[in-house]
Motif scaffolding. Structure first.
Motif, PDB file in Angstrom:
ATOM      1  N   UNK A   3     -32.971 -67.077 -39.507  1.00  0.00           N
ATOM      2  CA  UNK A   3     -33.947 -67.741 -39.718  1.00  0.00           C
ATOM      3  C   UNK A   3     -33.561 -69.786 -40.390  1.00  0.00           C
ATOM      4  N   UNK A   4     -32.889 -69.321 -41.225  1.00  0.00           N
ATOM      5  CA  UNK A   4     -32.058 -70.580 -42.068  1.00  0.00           C
ATOM      6  C   UNK A   4     -31.737 -71.975 -40.962  1.00  0.00           C
ATOM      7  N   UNK A   5     -31.101 -71.167 -39.932  1.00  0.00           N
ATOM      8  CA  UNK A   5     -30.775 -71.851 -38.204  1.00  0.00           C
ATOM      9  C   UNK A   5     -32.195 -72.459 -37.813  1.00  0.00           C
ATOM     10  N   UNK A   9     -31.393 -75.561 -40.871  1.00  0.00           N
ATOM     11  CA  UNK A   9     -30.111 -75.734 -41.206  1.00  0.00           C
ATOM     12  C   UNK A   9     -29.161 -75.567 -40.589  1.00  0.00           C
ATOM     13  N   UNK A  10     -28.684 -76.520 -39.975  1.00  0.00           N
ATOM     14  CA  UNK A  10     -27.444 -76.843 -38.679  1.00  0.00           C
ATOM     15  C   UNK A  10     -26.530 -76.166 -38.930  1.00  0.00           C
ATOM     16  N   UNK A  11     -25.852 -76.483 -40.370  1.00  0.00           N
ATOM     17  CA  UNK A  11     -24.531 -74.851 -40.667  1.00  0.00           C
ATOM     18  C   UNK A  11     -24.023 -73.698 -40.788  1.00  0.00           C
ATOM     19  N   UNK A  12     -25.500 -73.592 -40.845  1.00  0.00           N
ATOM     20  CA  UNK A  12     -25.769 -72.523 -40.866  1.00  0.00           C
ATOM     21  C   UNK A  12     -25.622 -71.959 -39.682  1.00  0.00           C
ATOM     22  N   UNK A  13     -26.569 -72.468 -38.725  1.00  0.00           N
ATOM     23  CA  UNK A  13     -26.494 -72.409 -37.022  1.00  0.00           C
ATOM     24  C   UNK A  13     -25.269 -73.084 -36.986  1.00  0.00           C
ATOM     25  N   UNK A  14     -24.113 -73.173 -36.865  1.00  0.00           N
ATOM     26  CA  UNK A  14     -22.975 -73.246 -36.457  1.00  0.00           C
ATOM     27  C   UNK A  14     -22.056 -71.929 -36.464  1.00  0.00           C
ATOM     28  N   UNK A  15     -21.812 -71.541 -37.865  1.00  0.00           N
ATOM     29  CA  UNK A  15     -21.446 -70.419 -38.407  1.00  0.00           C
ATOM     30  C   UNK A  15     -21.523 -69.550 -37.835  1.00  0.00           C
ATOM     31  N   UNK A  16     -23.110 -69.380 -37.404  1.00  0.00           N
ATOM     32  CA  UNK A  16     -23.300 -67.938 -36.618  1.00  0.00           C
ATOM     33  C   UNK A  16     -23.408 -67.874 -35.418  1.00  0.00           C
ATOM     34  N   UNK A  17     -23.437 -69.604 -34.605  1.00  0.00           N
ATOM     35  CA  UNK A  17     -22.446 -69.470 -33.359  1.00  0.00           C
ATOM     36  C   UNK A  17     -21.583 -69.001 -32.935  1.00  0.00           C
ATOM     37  N   UNK A  18     -20.256 -69.265 -34.014  1.00  0.00           N
ATOM     38  CA  UNK A  18     -19.318 -69.545 -34.335  1.00  0.00           C
ATOM     39  C   UNK A  18     -19.229 -67.479 -34.071  1.00  0.00           C
ATOM     40  N   UNK A  19     -19.712 -67.200 -35.345  1.00  0.00           N
ATOM     41  CA  UNK A  19     -19.292 -65.893 -35.255  1.00  0.00           C
ATOM     42  C   UNK A  19     -20.446 -64.647 -33.866  1.00  0.00           C
ATOM     43  N   UNK A  20     -21.381 -65.001 -33.240  1.00  0.00           N
ATOM     44  CA  UNK A  20     -21.072 -64.492 -32.010  1.00  0.00           C
ATOM     45  C   UNK A  20     -20.703 -65.169 -31.349  1.00  0.00           C
ATOM     46  N   UNK A  21     -20.132 -66.124 -31.317  1.00  0.00           N
ATOM     47  CA  UNK A  21     -18.737 -66.176 -29.883  1.00  0.00           C
ATOM     48  C   UNK A  21     -17.532 -65.332 -30.424  1.00  0.00           C
TER      49      UNK A  21
ATOM     50  N   UNK B   8     -20.359 -76.274 -31.186  1.00  0.00           N
ATOM     51  CA  UNK B   8     -19.984 -77.200 -31.784  1.00  0.00           C
ATOM     52  C   UNK B   8     -21.420 -78.701 -31.246  1.00  0.00           C
ATOM     53  N   UNK B   9     -21.590 -78.720 -29.985  1.00  0.00           N
ATOM     54  CA  UNK B   9     -22.897 -79.615 -28.992  1.00  0.00           C
ATOM     55  C   UNK B   9     -23.947 -78.290 -29.637  1.00  0.00           C
ATOM     56  N   UNK B  10     -24.321 -77.114 -29.593  1.00  0.00           N
ATOM     57  CA  UNK B  10     -25.437 -76.410 -29.293  1.00  0.00           C
ATOM     58  C   UNK B  10     -26.053 -76.632 -31.455  1.00  0.00           C
ATOM     59  N   UNK B  11     -24.888 -76.835 -31.624  1.00  0.00           N
ATOM     60  CA  UNK B  11     -25.786 -77.369 -34.039  1.00  0.00           C
ATOM     61  C   UNK B  11     -25.713 -78.207 -33.986  1.00  0.00           C
ATOM     62  N   UNK B  12     -25.777 -79.169 -32.734  1.00  0.00           N
ATOM     63  CA  UNK B  12     -26.237 -81.114 -32.676  1.00  0.00           C
ATOM     64  C   UNK B  12     -27.556 -80.684 -32.081  1.00  0.00           C
TER      65      UNK B  12
END
Lengths: 172, 210
Positions: A3-5, A9-21, B8-12
């Motif tokens: 929801x934040x992403x 909120x780009x950094x929340x999104x990046x953290x989320x994607x990392x955890x999903x990965x 990183x790319x997707x977050x951007x």
């Protein structure tokens, strides 16, 4: 966190994607092991699922649990891959005799994402590599290419959508 | 490319997620509306209402009950199947039960004398071509809208689109056709409905992959 992403909120999104990965990777590994398959495809499936999550995240109904949605997207991608492969394995039985010595290739160069990347036009490819492998911001890439930040963002988004479409057309 | 690089790319590319989602849902709505509009125009221009629409009121209501139930079943199934975690839906059985109920009612009240003639009716082949023709534009609109979502099972979602579209197409056709026997509806409309559901499933497999 999604929801934040979605709220920007780009950094929340990046953290989320990392955890999903990470979660996806262990799930796919267990799943392929149960199917009696090797680990070669794990990273391709994880990447493809992340890309699908990214491109389809706007369709997630925020009143329902995100984890179940994300899991379903992953399951969809795994099923896709296994189906494509079982077709290929049948075809290959006949062709086996012609291709006895199979060469081992460098895994990062052979990855699906790498293969589709080489099909992109030069400009998009430049933007994608600069912002992923080199980790640069849209503003930096824009000034290097002499265009605006907005244009780079739009080009990136289109390139991602094209990459995802090319994925589906890949022979596997 | 490593997965970390992709992350990183997707977050951007996160900027504008909400606007993009809004635009996508607007476009889905637009293709749906356009499909429905073309179906309606085809009906007004090429098919038209029957002349005795006032006298045949109850026969029409009976036919519409079945066809609108088909459309509703398709729409509910579609709603469920448009998300990746969507599961199957057996509500499509409801119109079937309704149709069987009406068939039973007609056989009970009018006897089975001459049931073949009533079932075959006069306009069977017209029915078989007109219903798909009226539902096709709507099916195209539904599939285009569905492409912007994330159906877990492409063939099932396509089939549900076909069912919803044929329900609307048949509802329109029922305002035109003068064969009012429930047996006719149960026979010919069903063939058209099954055909469009199959068309939807086959088309869905092709165009709804993501």
């Amino acid at each position: 966190m999604m929801r934040a992403a979605l709220g920007g909120d780009d950094s929340a999104y990046r953290t989320l994607l990392g955890e999903l990965a990470r979660a996806f990777r262990s799930f796919v590994r267990a799943r392929l092991a149960r199917q009696g398959r090797g680990n070669a495809d794990i990273e391709d499936i994880v990447q493809e699922a992340l890309m699908a999550i990214h491109l389809k995240r706007g369709t997630w109904d925020q009143s329902r649990p995100f984890s179940i949605w994300a899991q379903a997207v992953l399951a969809h991608k795994i099923a896709d891959r296994l189906r494509a492969q079982s077709v290929r394995m049948h075809e290959n039985v006949d062709a086996l005799a012609d291709h006895l010595p199979a060469e081992e290739s460098d895994s990062s160069a052979a990855s699906d994402l790498h293969r589709v990347l080489s099909q992109l036009d030069q400009n998009s490819r430049r933007i994608v590599t600069a912002m992923s492998v080199e980790g640069r911001s849209a503003a930096e890439v824009a000034s290097e290419l002499g265009s605006s930040e907005g244009a780079v963002r739009v080009a990136l988004h289109r390139a991602l959508a094209r990459l995802s479409a090319m994925y589906r057309g890949l022979p596997r | 490319m490593k997965t970390d690089d992709l992350v990183r790319l997707l977050a951007a590319d996160n900027a504008g997620a909400t606007e993009n989602a809004e635009r996508q849902s607007w476009l889905s709505g637009a293709s749906l509306t356009a499909g429905l509009a073309v179906s309606l125009m085809l009906f007004w221009a090429g098919v038209g209402l029957r002349a005795d629409i006032g006298e045949a009121f109850f026969a029409i209501v009976r036919k519409e009950a079945v066809t609108l139930a088909i459309a509703a079943a398709g729409a509910v199934a579609l709603q469920r199947l448009s998300a990746p975690e969507g599961r199957g839906f057996f509500g499509w059985m409801a119109p079937l039960a309704l149709a069987l109920f009406f068939v039973g009612g007609e056989l009970a009240s009018q006897g089975s004398e001459g049931w073949q003639a009533r079932m075959i009716g006069r306009n069977g082949l017209v029915c078989l071509t007109t219903i798909p023709a009226l539902s096709l534009p709507l099916l195209v609109g539904l599939l285009l809208a569905l492409r912007r979502r994330a159906p877990g099972n492409a063939a099932l979602a396509g089939a549900a689109s076909g069912l919803a579209a044929v329900g609307i197409g048949a509802s329109l056709y029922a305002l035109h056709c003068t064969d009012d026997s429930t047996l006719f509806v149960a026979f010919w409309y069903s063939i058209a409905a099954v055909a469009m559901t199959v068309v939807g499933a086959v088309a869905g497999r092709q165009v709804l992959r993501w």
